[in-house]
Design a protein around this motif. Structure first.
Motif, mmCIF file in Angstrom:
data_model
loop_
_atom_site.group_PDB
_atom_site.id
_atom_site.type_symbol
_atom_site.label_atom_id
_atom_site.label_comp_id
_atom_site.label_asym_id
_atom_site.label_seq_id
_atom_site.Cartn_x
_atom_site.Cartn_y
_atom_site.Cartn_z
ATOM 1 N N SER A 79 2.670 -0.774 -1.097
ATOM 2 C CA SER A 79 3.744 -1.510 -1.768
ATOM 3 C C SER A 79 3.295 -2.090 -3.105
ATOM 4 O O SER A 79 4.056 -2.103 -4.088
ATOM 5 N N LEU A 80 2.034 -2.548 -3.167
ATOM 6 C CA LEU A 80 1.522 -3.093 -4.429
ATOM 7 C C LEU A 80 1.423 -2.007 -5.490
ATOM 8 O O LEU A 80 1.830 -2.210 -6.647
ATOM 9 N N LEU A 81 0.931 -0.836 -5.103
ATOM 10 C CA LEU A 81 0.839 0.264 -6.068
ATOM 11 C C LEU A 81 2.218 0.713 -6.531
ATOM 12 O O LEU A 81 2.420 1.030 -7.703
ATOM 13 N N SER A 82 3.164 0.745 -5.616
ATOM 14 C CA SER A 82 4.519 1.147 -6.012
ATOM 15 C C SER A 82 5.159 0.124 -6.952
ATOM 16 O O SER A 82 5.861 0.490 -7.894
ATOM 17 N N ASP A 83 4.871 -1.162 -6.718
ATOM 18 C CA ASP A 83 5.389 -2.194 -7.613
ATOM 19 C C ASP A 83 4.797 -2.055 -9.016
ATOM 20 O O ASP A 83 5.522 -2.156 -10.025
ATOM 21 N N LYS A 112 3.605 0.656 -10.339
ATOM 22 C CA LYS A 112 4.147 1.893 -10.904
ATOM 23 C C LYS A 112 5.553 1.669 -11.449
ATOM 24 O O LYS A 112 5.900 2.120 -12.552
ATOM 25 N N GLU A 113 6.379 0.944 -10.699
ATOM 26 C CA GLU A 113 7.739 0.668 -11.149
ATOM 27 C C GLU A 113 7.738 -0.243 -12.380
ATOM 28 O O GLU A 113 8.548 -0.060 -13.308
ATOM 29 N N ALA A 114 6.831 -1.226 -12.409
ATOM 30 C CA ALA A 114 6.754 -2.115 -13.568
ATOM 31 C C ALA A 114 6.331 -1.363 -14.826
ATOM 32 O O ALA A 114 6.899 -1.570 -15.913
ATOM 33 N N CYS A 115 5.361 -0.474 -14.698
ATOM 34 C CA CYS A 115 4.931 0.326 -15.859
ATOM 35 C C CYS A 115 6.053 1.239 -16.340
ATOM 36 O O CYS A 115 6.256 1.412 -17.552
ATOM 37 N N ARG A 116 6.789 1.805 -15.395
ATOM 38 C CA ARG A 116 7.897 2.678 -15.790
ATOM 39 C C ARG A 116 8.978 1.878 -16.515
ATOM 40 O O ARG A 116 9.531 2.346 -17.530
ATOM 41 N N GLU A 117 9.278 0.660 -16.035
ATOM 42 C CA GLU A 117 10.272 -0.170 -16.710
ATOM 43 C C GLU A 117 9.809 -0.581 -18.110
ATOM 44 O O GLU A 117 10.624 -0.667 -19.044
#
Length: 260
Positions: free
Chosen positions: A41-45, A47-52
């Motif tokens: 979950s931390l890695l996905s968060d 990843k999503e923050a970098c994409r945003e």
């Protein structure tokens, strides 16, 4: 001996075969545990923050450039913040520059400021504090290495509310601003010109034509004189002598006429 080698190989192969499924089962158990789920979950968060961030920078490039500039400026100010050793070096340089001048040519403001800082430094009363993006140099009433009660008591130390009144210099972006401002025109003694009228105290920079004429006259002064130039100078000198002699002869005649 051959039988022993064969038995050893069989034992090693059996041990490797038994350890392989155990390792795999441990990895799968780790992935299915709470720690593995938290890491995923931390890695996905992230990843999503970098994409945003990337998407937001593409949609609003001006806002992204402003934020990048602020972050870069903050990082530069933090890493170029001067320390106490740089202040001591700057103070010694300024003191040396003033020491090379005569007492008649030193600026009174610069000399008094530098001398007061040098005296405080020699007494051990100068202190340095870092505030992240800038540095401050302030003074205390006593040297902390002395054995006086006033110097060792923590209740009598410099308080935060009294710090602005004791600040002597501010270090920001690699410069000590108060020291540099006090050293402007350090070789001009303003007290020499205080008796002059106001229009003579203020000086203005020369114009472009004046600079060009001064440079031309300076270059011409280094040229060798030719025969024609010398003849012209002798003619001018003769004319001046004739004029002076004529005036000297006219003055007695005027005096005689006035007496008659």
């Amino acid at each position: 001996m051959a039988s022993l080698r064969v038995a050893r190989r069989m034992f090693c192969a059996a041990a490797e075969g038994a350890s392989a499924p155990a390792t795999k089962s441990r990895w799968e158990a780790l992935k299915g545990s709470k720690a593995g789920a938290w890491c995923r979950s931390l890695l996905s968060d992230y990843k999503e923050a970098c994409r945003e961030i990337v998407v937001g920078a593409r949609e609003r490039p001006l806002k992204a450039s402003v934020y990048a500039t602020l972050l870069g400026g903050t990082w530069a100010c933090f890493h170029t913040k001067p320390d106490y050793s740089s202040f001591e070096a700057a103070l010694l340089d300024r003191s040396t520059e003033l020491g090379l001048l005569s007492a008649w040519n030193r600026n009174g403001t610069s000399d008094r400021h530098v001398q007061s800082l040098v005296n405080l430094r020699n007494e051990g009363r100068l202190h340095h504090i870092s505030l992240g993006l800038l540095s401050l140099v302030y003074y205390s009433d006593y040297d902390p290495n002395t054995t006086l009660y006033e110097a060792q008591c923590s209740n009598l130390s410099v308080r935060w509310r009294d710090l602005p009144q004791r600040v002597l210099d501010v270090g920001f972006a690699g410069h000590w601003w108060i020291l540099n401002s006090k050293m402007q025109d350090y070789d001009v003694n303003e007290e020499e010109f205080k008796h002059l009228p106001p229009h003579m105290q203020a000086t203005s920079p020369p114009s472009v034509k004046e600079v060009e004429s001064n440079e031309r006259l300076h270059k011409e002064s280094w040229l060798t004189l030719t025969v024609e130039d010398r003849e012209m100078e002798t003619k001018v000198a003769d004319r001046k002598e004739e004029r002076v002699s004529g005036e000297s002869q006219i003055k007695p005649l005027k005096q005689e006429q006035t007496q008659a």
